[in-house]
Structure formats: structure tokens, C-alpha cells
Motif scaffolding. Structure first.
Motif, PDB file in Angstrom:
ATOM      1  N   CYS A 313       0.833  -1.189   0.000  1.00 55.92           N
ATOM      2  CA  CYS A 313       0.000   0.000   0.000  1.00 55.92           C
ATOM      3  C   CYS A 313       0.872   1.245   0.000  1.00 55.92           C
ATOM      4  O   CYS A 313       1.792   1.382   0.778  1.00 55.92           O
ATOM      5  CB  CYS A 313      -0.896  -0.012   1.228  1.00 55.92           C
ATOM      6  SG  CYS A 313      -1.769   1.522   1.453  1.00 55.92           S
ATOM      7  N   SER A 315      -0.239   4.265   0.593  1.00 54.94           N
ATOM      8  CA  SER A 315      -1.021   5.362   1.169  1.00 54.94           C
ATOM      9  C   SER A 315      -0.126   6.414   1.823  1.00 54.94           C
ATOM     10  O   SER A 315      -0.511   7.567   1.928  1.00 54.94           O
ATOM     11  CB  SER A 315      -2.039   4.828   2.170  1.00 54.94           C
ATOM     12  OG  SER A 315      -1.388   4.220   3.254  1.00 54.94           O
ATOM     13  N   VAL A 318       0.481   8.804  -0.816  1.00 58.20           N
ATOM     14  CA  VAL A 318      -0.766   9.520  -1.092  1.00 58.20           C
ATOM     15  C   VAL A 318      -0.996  10.570  -0.011  1.00 58.20           C
ATOM     16  O   VAL A 318      -1.287  11.731  -0.292  1.00 58.20           O
ATOM     17  CB  VAL A 318      -1.965   8.542  -1.155  1.00 58.20           C
ATOM     18  CG1 VAL A 318      -3.278   9.301  -1.246  1.00 58.20           C
ATOM     19  CG2 VAL A 318      -1.828   7.594  -2.332  1.00 58.20           C
ATOM     20  N   CYS A 328      -1.246   4.639  -7.642  1.00 64.08           N
ATOM     21  CA  CYS A 328      -0.863   3.434  -6.895  1.00 64.08           C
ATOM     22  C   CYS A 328      -1.231   2.212  -7.741  1.00 64.08           C
ATOM     23  O   CYS A 328      -2.354   2.110  -8.231  1.00 64.08           O
ATOM     24  CB  CYS A 328      -1.611   3.392  -5.571  1.00 64.08           C
ATOM     25  SG  CYS A 328      -1.508   1.785  -4.767  1.00 64.08           S
ATOM     26  N   ALA A 330      -2.018  -0.692  -7.008  1.00 61.34           N
ATOM     27  CA  ALA A 330      -3.101  -1.522  -6.482  1.00 61.34           C
ATOM     28  C   ALA A 330      -4.470  -0.877  -6.644  1.00 61.34           C
ATOM     29  O   ALA A 330      -5.503  -1.537  -6.544  1.00 61.34           O
ATOM     30  CB  ALA A 330      -2.845  -1.818  -5.008  1.00 61.34           C
ATOM     31  N   PHE A 331      -4.502   0.416  -6.947  1.00 63.05           N
ATOM     32  CA  PHE A 331      -5.760   1.175  -6.987  1.00 63.05           C
ATOM     33  C   PHE A 331      -6.778   0.541  -7.931  1.00 63.05           C
ATOM     34  O   PHE A 331      -6.494   0.342  -9.116  1.00 63.05           O
ATOM     35  CB  PHE A 331      -5.489   2.613  -7.420  1.00 63.05           C
ATOM     36  CG  PHE A 331      -6.732   3.467  -7.537  1.00 63.05           C
ATOM     37  CD1 PHE A 331      -7.256   4.084  -6.415  1.00 63.05           C
ATOM     38  CD2 PHE A 331      -7.368   3.636  -8.754  1.00 63.05           C
ATOM     39  CE1 PHE A 331      -8.403   4.874  -6.507  1.00 63.05           C
ATOM     40  CE2 PHE A 331      -8.521   4.422  -8.857  1.00 63.05           C
ATOM     41  CZ  PHE A 331      -9.029   5.037  -7.726  1.00 63.05           C
ATOM     42  N   CYS A 335      -6.952  -3.301  -4.716  1.00 66.45           N
ATOM     43  CA  CYS A 335      -7.472  -2.484  -3.616  1.00 66.45           C
ATOM     44  C   CYS A 335      -8.738  -1.736  -4.030  1.00 66.45           C
ATOM     45  O   CYS A 335      -8.712  -0.910  -4.934  1.00 66.45           O
ATOM     46  CB  CYS A 335      -6.392  -1.502  -3.174  1.00 66.45           C
ATOM     47  SG  CYS A 335      -6.901  -0.430  -1.846  1.00 66.45           S
ATOM     48  N   LEU A 341      -6.825  -2.297   0.917  1.00 67.03           N
ATOM     49  CA  LEU A 341      -5.500  -2.652   1.429  1.00 67.03           C
ATOM     50  C   LEU A 341      -5.046  -1.632   2.469  1.00 67.03           C
ATOM     51  O   LEU A 341      -4.362  -1.966   3.420  1.00 67.03           O
ATOM     52  CB  LEU A 341      -4.470  -2.669   0.292  1.00 67.03           C
ATOM     53  CG  LEU A 341      -4.435  -3.870  -0.630  1.00 67.03           C
ATOM     54  CD1 LEU A 341      -3.295  -3.720  -1.626  1.00 67.03           C
ATOM     55  CD2 LEU A 341      -4.260  -5.149   0.170  1.00 67.03           C
ATOM     56  N   GLY A 342      -5.397  -0.409   2.228  1.00 72.09           N
ATOM     57  CA  GLY A 342      -4.942   0.648   3.135  1.00 72.09           C
ATOM     58  C   GLY A 342      -6.110   1.487   3.619  1.00 72.09           C
ATOM     59  O   GLY A 342      -7.200   1.467   3.052  1.00 72.09           O
ATOM     60  N   THR A 344      -6.661   4.605   3.494  1.00 68.76           N
ATOM     61  CA  THR A 344      -7.165   5.679   2.630  1.00 68.76           C
ATOM     62  C   THR A 344      -8.232   5.172   1.659  1.00 68.76           C
ATOM     63  O   THR A 344      -8.880   5.951   0.978  1.00 68.76           O
ATOM     64  CB  THR A 344      -6.032   6.315   1.803  1.00 68.76           C
ATOM     65  OG1 THR A 344      -5.133   5.279   1.408  1.00 68.76           O
ATOM     66  CG2 THR A 344      -5.274   7.342   2.602  1.00 68.76           C
ATOM     67  N   MET A 345      -8.387   3.843   1.561  1.00 64.37           N
ATOM     68  CA  MET A 345      -9.447   3.286   0.727  1.00 64.37           C
ATOM     69  C   MET A 345     -10.683   2.968   1.557  1.00 64.37           C
ATOM     70  O   MET A 345     -11.767   2.752   1.028  1.00 64.37           O
ATOM     71  CB  MET A 345      -8.930   2.023   0.016  1.00 64.37           C
ATOM     72  CG  MET A 345      -9.862   1.441  -1.026  1.00 64.37           C
ATOM     73  SD  MET A 345     -10.310   2.617  -2.318  1.00 64.37           S
ATOM     74  CE  MET A 345      -9.221   2.112  -3.650  1.00 64.37           C
TER      75      MET A 345
HETATM   76  S1  SF4 Z   1      -5.307   2.426  -0.050  1.00 65.81           S
HETATM   77 FE1  SF4 Z   1      -5.218   1.080  -1.844  1.00 65.81          FE
HETATM   78  S2  SF4 Z   1      -5.169   2.467  -3.645  1.00 65.81           S
HETATM   79 FE2  SF4 Z   1      -4.691   3.680  -1.802  1.00 65.81          FE
HETATM   80  S3  SF4 Z   1      -2.480   3.687  -1.704  1.00 65.81           S
HETATM   81 FE3  SF4 Z   1      -3.145   1.944  -0.408  1.00 65.81          FE
HETATM   82  S4  SF4 Z   1      -3.191   0.179  -1.785  1.00 65.81           S
HETATM   83 FE4  SF4 Z   1      -3.028   2.007  -3.089  1.00 65.81          FE
END
Ligand code: SF4
Lengths: 368, 84
Positions: A313, A315, A318, A328, A330-331, A335, A341-342, A344-345
Motif C-alpha cells: 500500500c 497510502s 498519497v 498506486c 493496487a488502486f 485495492c 489494502l490501506g 485511505t481506501m
Molecule cells: S489504499 Fe489502496 S489504492 Fe490507496 S495507496 Fe493503499 S493500496 Fe493504493
């Protein structure tokens, strides 16, 4: 609704946007601190009204997002114990810890309850004298007056079965940490209006001066945010670095004195880890000695639990404004809000979730 | 969770300053909130509420300023247009 709808008028928003276009001559990076503002910016498409030269960087202003992994793990450990009622704001339930989340603990029999106010948790303690009630006290200065009063009431009522797992964070030290990072791209700040409603904005004058950044205390509605951006750009374009208050209908320079008094009574300033950012000195609130008996970390012996964060992640980047959520890898793939995953999601105020929810199309994102 | 929204106080109960509670009207939805931190707020006032606590009173005169600012901006713009 009064004091809400009138600040969402599209025609007036356009007027602000036109003025911003008119005066902008150079590229500027402006950070909005508060997740509530990030949410509004993406939801109402405010960034799309702005000149291409202006980049809004979404700051670390979502308490759910910055609550460190180890604190979530501590919450999970306490919540899973028999005889505990674990009370929390709803948005903490799906924040992933190292292995699971509060929602799963609840599903497998833990007594986890969503409360609207910390005072509801105090009520739970009164109603359930044979149970241990633990409240997950997260939030910025905005939320601290509420948790402070809950602790104060519990002390007045001599509630022995009430405690709090506290992960309160303070905004100005985080701004300083960002500004002193060599990668810092931020040239101006929209300060979080509701944090300032409590604390006032006296503290920002020295930051604005030391780092030569304009700081504009800004509200949460589209017209507020646009006016905040306009005031910041005016300062940047004319080489000023001052503290101004766009949100004067709710924020006074000295803030809310009774609230500050109670925060001082109950809490003390402590170092605090921020998820994705690391430890920032003097950036959190912990219980003062007088109220130490309400400290859930001590009561349940979880104080020495440390964990490292996952590398997948991004984040942290971010949260520091170094990448946008869709950058990112994974976005939207590994995720999503359903399987975050993090943090912020997870939270609707998290930058990743806001991007996912309002601009799912990668092309659209790319276009900006 | 940092959401805080304005609502109108429709009734007040409790005398001890830290125990004062108010019923707040958010566009038709009524909710209880602590008024501990807005000791001078009265029925009819608008307050900003966050996790069950009123954090500050909305100042009606200041609330008008955003619109005054826009109006002035518009007038200035017209002046400039006329000049050019
Ligand atoms: S929350 Fe998800 S999309 Fe945001 S930085 Fe972490 S892994 Fe990437």
C-alpha cells in the motif's frame, strides 16, 4: 438546509472559478488538509473547475486513514476479549489491521458496537456495570472535545468499567513535518475549518512565517473551498504568506475556549505514529496522569505492541501528496473499498476511496 | 468521520454547563447534541455539530460575507471591463 445549500450554488461557484482562472499565472500546489474537504472536492468536481496550473494535493487529514496499524491491532485484540463491549465510530470498523478488521471480530462473536458520540459509550458503561466498555478515541482536534468530555464524565461518575483506546492526532505538527520534508511540494494550505473552530488559528502564524506558505482557514462547502483556493492563489501570486480566515462564520481566531480548557484538563501532548507517515513528535493527544486509569492500553496490557506496515500500500505517499491515488498500482485492482489494502481506501474521506467512488474510470482520471 | 454540519437548536435542557444538551434540527432530522462548548447558544441559533457536540455557533453576519465577496468581485470585474 440553511448554511449548507446556499454554499453549493453552481453559478456562484463558476464565478469563483472564473476569478481563479483570471488571476492564476504560474503553477501552484495547494494542499487541503482535511479529508472532508478532499471528499467535497472530488464529489463536486471542484478540481475540474480550476485552471490546469493549480494542483490540489490531498493531505493527511483523515483520522481514520492515519490511525496506525498497530493501534488497529490493539483495538482488534481488545475487542475480541470476552466481557468487553468495544464502541467505535462506524468508519473504523472496516479499517484493516495486520490480519483482520473490527467487523470480522464482530462477526465472530466480539461485542463491537457503533456509536454516534463518545457520550453514548459512557452511557453503555452505566448500563452495563458488569462489562468493560472500551471506546476507540480517534480523531483530530475536532473530535478531541467530545472524547475529553466523555472521559471527564466517566471520572465524575466514577465509572471503573470505562476506558478509551486513544489515537488522537494534532494537525499543526503534521503540517510542519510535511513542510520540513525535502520532497515537500506544498506551496499553500487550506487549513481545516473545523479543527480551527476548536483550536483557533493562532498556531499557524509561526508556520506561515517560518516556511513562507499562505494558510487559509477554509470551510467544507464548494463555495468555501473555491474561495479558500482563490484567497491562497491571490497570496501566492502576490508573494504573500499570511494566515487568513475564509470560514469566519464558524471559526474565531482564538477558537473555542471551553473546549480547549477541557482538552487541556484531560489530555497531554504526546508523540504519535501516523499511518503511512511515521512518528511525528508532539503530534498526538494521550491521557493526562490524572486520568491514566481510563487508558485502555494500560488496562488491557497492549501498550507494547508494535507492527510494521505492509509494503504494497502506497497510502503514505498519497497522504504526503507525492502521488495521486490512481497512481498506486493496487488502486481499483487489488485495492477497492470492498477489499481495502490501506486505510485511505476505507474511509469515505480517504483520498483513495474518494477517487474510487467518484471517478472510477481510469481514462477520466488520466484526462485530468 | 470529521464531518460536522450546521443545524438549528430547537430546544435546550440541563443547567450544569457541561451537561447542557440541545435538540438540533438538521433540515427536518432531529438529533441530540451536547451544548457544553457553546455556553451562549440559545434556541434558534445555528451551531456546527460534530459527533454529538456543538463546536461553534454559526455567525449569521459572517455567513453573509462569502456572498458579499462574490458581489464585490462581480462589481470590480464590471468596472474593469468598462475600463478596457
Ligand atoms: S489504499 Fe489502496 S489504492 Fe490507496 S495507496 Fe493503499 S493500496 Fe493504493
Amino acid at each position: 438546509m440553511k448554511f449548507l445549500d446556499e454554499y453549493r450554488d453552481g453559478e456562484l461557484a463558476q464565478q469563483f472559478a472564473r476569478e481563479i482562472h483570471r488571476i492564476t499565472t504560474k503553477p501552484w500546489n495547494i494542499m487541503e488538509i482535511c479529508g472532508g474537504q478532499t471528499h467535497a472536492i472530488v464529489k463536486f468536481g471542484i478540481d475540474e473547475l480550476l485552471p490546469k496550473k493549480i494542483t490540489l494535493i490531498h493531505g493527511p487529514g483523515c483520522p481514520v486513514c492515519v490511525t496506525p496499524l498497530e493501534m488497529i491491532d490493539k483495538a482488534l485484540e481488545i475487542a475480541a476479549r470476552p466481557n468487553v463491549i468495544f464502541a467505535s465510530f462506524g468508519d473504523m470498523l472496516r479499517v484493516p489491521g495486520s490480519t483482520t478488521d473490527l467487523l470480522s471480530v464482530k462477526a465472530s462473536g466480539g461485542d463491537v458496537r457503533i456509536v454516534y458520540s463518545p457520550l453514548d459509550a459512557v452511557k453503555l458503561a452505566e448500563q452495563n456495570p458488569a462489562k468493560e466498555i472500551v471506546f476507540f478515541g480517534v480523531g483530530f482536534e475536532t473530535t478531541a472535545p467530545a472524547t475529553a468530555l466523555a472521559i471527564y464524565q466517566a471520572a465524575q461518575k466514577k465509572l471503573r468499567n470505562f476506558s478509551m483506546l486513544i489515537s488522537h492526532v494534532l494537525v499543526p505538527p503534521a503540517m510542519e513535518a510535511l513542510l520540513s520534508s525535502p520532497n515537500c511540494r506544498v506551496q499553500g494550505f487550506l487549513a481545516a475549518g473545523h479543527v480551527c473552530a476548536v483550536m483557533g488559528y493562532e498556531e499557524y502564524f509561526s508556520i506561515a512565517k517560518k516556511y513562507r506558505v499562505p494558510i487559509v482557514v477554509t470551510g467544507f462547502e464548494p463555495l468555501d473551498i473555491l474561495q479558500g483556493v482563490l484567497m491562497t492563489v491571490q497570496q501566492l501570486e502576490s508573494g504573500r504568506a499570511e494566515v487568513e480566515n475564509q470560514y469566519s462564520r464558524a471559526v474565531r481566531r482564538e477558537g473555542n475556549q471551553p473546549a480547549q480548557d477541557l482538552i487541556q484538563e484531560v489530555f497531554r501532548v504526546v508523540p504519535r505514529k501516523w499511518r503511512g507517515v511515521g512518528e511525528i513528535p508532539q503530534s498526538g493527544l494521550g491521557l493526562g496522569d490524572k486520568y491514566a486509569e481510563f487508558d485502555a492500553e494500560k488496562k488491557f496490557g497492549v501498550a507494547h505492541h508494535h507492527v510494521e506496515e505492509s509494503a504494497d500500500c502506497q497510502s503514505g505517499l498519497v497522504l504526503q501528496g507525492q502521488i495521486k491515488p490512481h497512481e498506486c498500482p493496487a488502486f481499483g485492482a487489488k485495492c477497492t473499498p470492498e477489499h481495502p489494502l490501506g486505510a485511505t481506501m476505507v474511509s469515505s474521506e480517504g483520498a483513495c476511496a474518494a477517487y474510487y467512488r467518484y471517478r472510477r474510470m481510469p481514462d477520466l482520471i488520466g484526462a485530468k | 468521520m470529521c464531518l460536522a454540519i450546521p443545524g438549528k437548536i430547537v430546544s435546550v435542557s440541563g443547567n450544569d454547563p457541561l451537561e447542557r444538551m440541545g435538540k438540533i434540527d438538521f433540515g427536518g432530522i432531529l438529533k441530540e447534541a451536547s451544548l457544553a462548548y457553546v455556553p451562549d447558544a440559545r434556541v434558534g441559533d445555528y451551531v456546527i455539530v460534530h459527533v454529538g457536540f456543538a463546536l461553534s455557533k454559526v455567525d449569521e453576519a459572517e455567513a453573509q460575507k462569502v456572498f458579499d465577496y462574490l458581489k464585490r468581485m462581480g462589481e470590480l470585474g464590471e468596472l474593469e471591463e468598462r475600463r478596457t
